[in-house]
Design an enzyme around this catalytic site. Structure first.
Site, mmCIF file in Angstrom:
data_model
loop_
_atom_site.group_PDB
_atom_site.id
_atom_site.type_symbol
_atom_site.label_atom_id
_atom_site.label_comp_id
_atom_site.label_asym_id
_atom_site.label_seq_id
_atom_site.Cartn_x
_atom_site.Cartn_y
_atom_site.Cartn_z
ATOM 1 N N HIS A 37 0.861 -1.186 0.000
ATOM 2 C CA HIS A 37 0.000 0.000 0.000
ATOM 3 C C HIS A 37 0.894 1.232 0.000
ATOM 4 O O HIS A 37 1.856 1.294 0.753
ATOM 5 C CB HIS A 37 -0.930 0.011 1.216
ATOM 6 N N GLY B 218 -7.010 3.332 1.621
ATOM 7 C CA GLY B 218 -7.853 3.398 0.431
ATOM 8 C C GLY B 218 -7.173 3.977 -0.786
ATOM 9 O O GLY B 218 -5.956 3.961 -0.893
ATOM 10 N N LEU C 143 -10.214 -3.457 4.562
ATOM 11 C CA LEU C 143 -9.291 -2.859 3.589
ATOM 12 C C LEU C 143 -8.099 -2.180 4.270
ATOM 13 O O LEU C 143 -8.272 -1.330 5.140
ATOM 14 C CB LEU C 143 -10.049 -1.831 2.730
ATOM 15 N N ASP C 144 -6.895 -2.542 3.856
ATOM 16 C CA ASP C 144 -5.654 -1.898 4.313
ATOM 17 C C ASP C 144 -5.473 -1.967 5.829
ATOM 18 O O ASP C 144 -4.794 -1.118 6.420
ATOM 19 C CB ASP C 144 -5.598 -0.424 3.862
ATOM 20 N N ALA C 145 -6.084 -2.958 6.460
ATOM 21 C CA ALA C 145 -6.034 -3.053 7.915
ATOM 22 C C ALA C 145 -5.365 -4.341 8.394
ATOM 23 O O ALA C 145 -5.360 -4.629 9.581
ATOM 24 C CB ALA C 145 -7.444 -2.944 8.496
#
Lengths: 284, 284, 284, 284
Positions: free
Chosen positions: D192, D201, D227-229
């Site tokens: 990311h 995001g 998401l992205d966690a």
């Protein structure tokens, strides 16, 4: 629209900034970037300026003449003026290591670099397939103890034939002699795999390992007559520990070399580097 | 010798650099530093300039009037002119943590900071001995839910009495209300113990630990109405790993907080920061 | 609850880890930390282990004897065992610079350091007020060309009188002779203000400025007979540019020196450093 | 010579280290690497161990059975044992960005990565020539809103057909659904382009530019439902300033993404990562 980049250095003196900016305004130029530096130790003034001229009839050579007569002589300036549209031509010298070569060509392909690479030259034939996969001419010029001078003459012919502006030694494992250095002063960029001035010369990762340093680095510099002692353009480092073998240092170092060399190439190609007394001023 | 620092921003427009440098030259000023930035997204021009006037009769207020009439109105400039000799006066707000306080006072004592600290203020009395050991007046202004406004009025009185230019919240653990912010716009510097915008609000090290990040940081910013959302002046980070407990993060973070806050103070005190649309331009 | 820290090194050999862990288990110890390193170049095994003994009757000297007979002789181990509760005693040597002194004492006061500082010693009297404000005895032992040996004898007396475990040279501007080094082998920590091995000796910031490096650093190391050539404990660097004067380098360097020296002190005090062949193994 | 890597986690309990090391010794194993971590908040013990068995008759499946019965059940261990010789098989998912792909394949070619790449998969056909120049099969599996599930079924077939151990999303611009995540738990590595948890995001560089941060970063993590966690494996950052446009941030970010993702791949492939409660323990 015509755009130029102007680089100046001279003895520090009053009114130099106002005089230059005024000159640009009088010649219908609009300054879009200006940066300056004064070296107080040596009393030297440095300036970098970008200027746009809207006039259709702008002629850069004529402008250079005007600048030379009107300003440069008066203030005793050392100066260079570049057309901002003209991409510099860069020759790429390599030997057998491919990591910097791959990195540069990848960036070149993706449009990240403001330059042209007319050819790649090597003292070995190993990396030819990479050059070919990127559709760039590759010249194999072997170098031995006995043919060193004739090899450099062959190199010079190619550099002149392709109208090369500057040379990048991307882990080129030969010492470049004064014959070439004198013809490309402050125009041959090397990547050395240590944080200079530590670990000058061969096998710096081995020396770093032996000394037990906790940081390794890479340095990009212009080559000069004295080995690894030229003006430094860019440096970076990374932390290491006792757990890293020499091979680990070499692997970690490759990542440093790639980024440090690419950054130095960008700075040079974008005319952001000035050299004075073996040091650089970087207008980044 | 008189020296001024000029900060300008305005809509980007042709000839602005030449006009300003010309104005300085005509008024017998010699520009010794110039830096500029154009925000292409917002079409805003920023400039920082230092200029020396040798004349004995130079009067800064008169010069400001002249600048305002001759240039500022014509180009619709937002501008500030400072006498380079005048040290700004900084109020230091603290609570119970002493590491940033010690760091700032140590630098202050050694002459590293171009500023004066007329007083230290706290909502607790704990750090008074430190202030006293550095011979700086210490005001204890307790803050509770009920007395918040009267406490800030007391603070304002002190700020006005001492002619304070800007405020530093050195781990001051109270939220400053709009009452004070409006009177010191972009003049209240905070240190937040995370790399904003990650971990806004209370206990960022605990949140960082919980999220399992491999990097922690600190951020110095001007406070605005929205919590931890003001213009960022300086940030730095350090690597962490699973071996670090929350207490380790707090200890490592203290070193970041000290350096990031000190750097932000220096930038502000040396008039190197401009703010526009909640972002900073740093002429460093 | 009794807790010990064990440090081992020996020729690498099979079953060493299992033998040591087994020995601890048999003696009712519960290992709470274990880390190991093998230097493949030199074929040396290093281990650091923390072990808890719940028994009321645990006696560390007896345990050392048992360890020595049962294991150390068999595997030809070099070993040290520390009671994890006993704080090491650190003597602080300074001259006139106060930034590292302030930094160390601030951390000491806030409980960040696992050690005791029985006294501060200096070849000048300037920093006495700082020592006094922290309530630590201060000894002024002047050093001249003529009294060097007698001064070191005086130092040794103090070191013995206070039962000192290790010495920190916090910008102590005298060369320590073999007389002291031999009595505190790998127990005298120095901070050198460059990224060694670059810029050995005096005035490294001046040398860095002259060379035009883009990175400056600081190195903490154990002193040995050869100047600035001892085992490196910790290093860090920061980026600089042509805009930085020598004074700027010195100011930026101070921040590096403080953090690098403090980190080295913590590593040593927490028995996380092993030295072999002029290099360190850091179990962090 | 047979070599295994063992990863363990369990509730922290006495004698666990001694029991495991003893078990290895009894089975004629020589431990060549051991590292351990205790999460004091959650009271969980983690260990990574490398062990060599000289016996010709060593059989890893038999050894696993023995380990399971003798130790794993007794201490209620979660464990994995890998043959150190077996390279994991990695599937590479890409979309249109080629910088991470080039970087990974360059390292793969030079032997820097301990893994096999049986195939590359993309939702676009653009990068096929790169895959072909490296002689790696390339599958084009278009993804639309309507065919998402059937596309993932096609992906799963390929993953199973090639016996894939883990997946790397090298700027793969599709959200992976639980259908795949559940089949590869903590085995899908994403890059990311921000320092998470900041700028979750889409378009993080645009958000970073808007917020005016002085640092940008990249984060490699295992993907999870949110998401992205997911658990963070590796992060790095670089300094930026007001002079950098969004395009500059994107260019600088590419260098971060390449190195952070490559480092995460190496850590995973070398079995140095353990995941617990959405955080990683990295035995590096």
């Amino acid at each position: 629209m015509n755009k130029i980049t102007l680089l100046i250095h001279c003895k520090d003196q009053p009114n130099i900034i106002a005089s230059v900016t005024n000159f640009m305004a009088k010649n219908n130029g609009n300054i879009v970037y200006i940066d300056q530096h004064v070296d107080r130790e040596q009393d030297i003034f440095f300036m970098r300026l970008e200027c746009e001229f809207i006039s259709d009839s702008f002629a850069i050579e004529e402008f250079k003449g005007l600048f030379s007569k009107s300003l440069a002589e008066k203030f005793n300036l050392k100066w260079r003026i570049y057309s901002a549209e003209r991409k510099p031509k860069m020759a790429l010298f390599v030997s057998k290591y491919d990591h910097c070569l791959y990195d540069i060509l990848g960036r070149y392909n993706s449009g990240e670099l403001f330059l042209e690479i007319p050819f790649i030259l090597s003292n070995h034939d190993d990396l030819r397939p990479i050059a070919e996969s990127f559709n760039i001419p590759y010249y194999h010029v072997p170098v031995t103890k006995d043919n060193k001078h004739s090899a450099e003459q062959k190199q010079l012919e190619l550099l002149e034939q392709y109208n090369i502006d500057f040379i990048v030694l991307a882990r080129y494992m030969q010492i470049v002699s004064n014959f070439l250095i004198d013809k490309f002063p402050n125009k041959i960029i090397n990547i050395h795999h240590s944080f200079l001035p530590a670990f000058v010369g061969a096998k710096p990762y081995h020396s770093a390992y032996k000394r037990g340093v906790k940081i390794i680095g890479a340095t990009s510099h212009y080559i000069t007559e004295e080995l690894d002692a030229g003006p430094i353009i860019e440096q970076d480092v990374t932390h290491v520990s006792h757990t890293h073998s020499i091979d680990d240092l070499i692997a970690k170092g490759r990542d440093l070399e790639k980024i440090v060399l690419s950054n130095a190439i960008k700075l040079h190609a974008n005319r952001k580097v000035m050299v004075f007394n073996n040091k650089t001023v970087i207008f980044s």
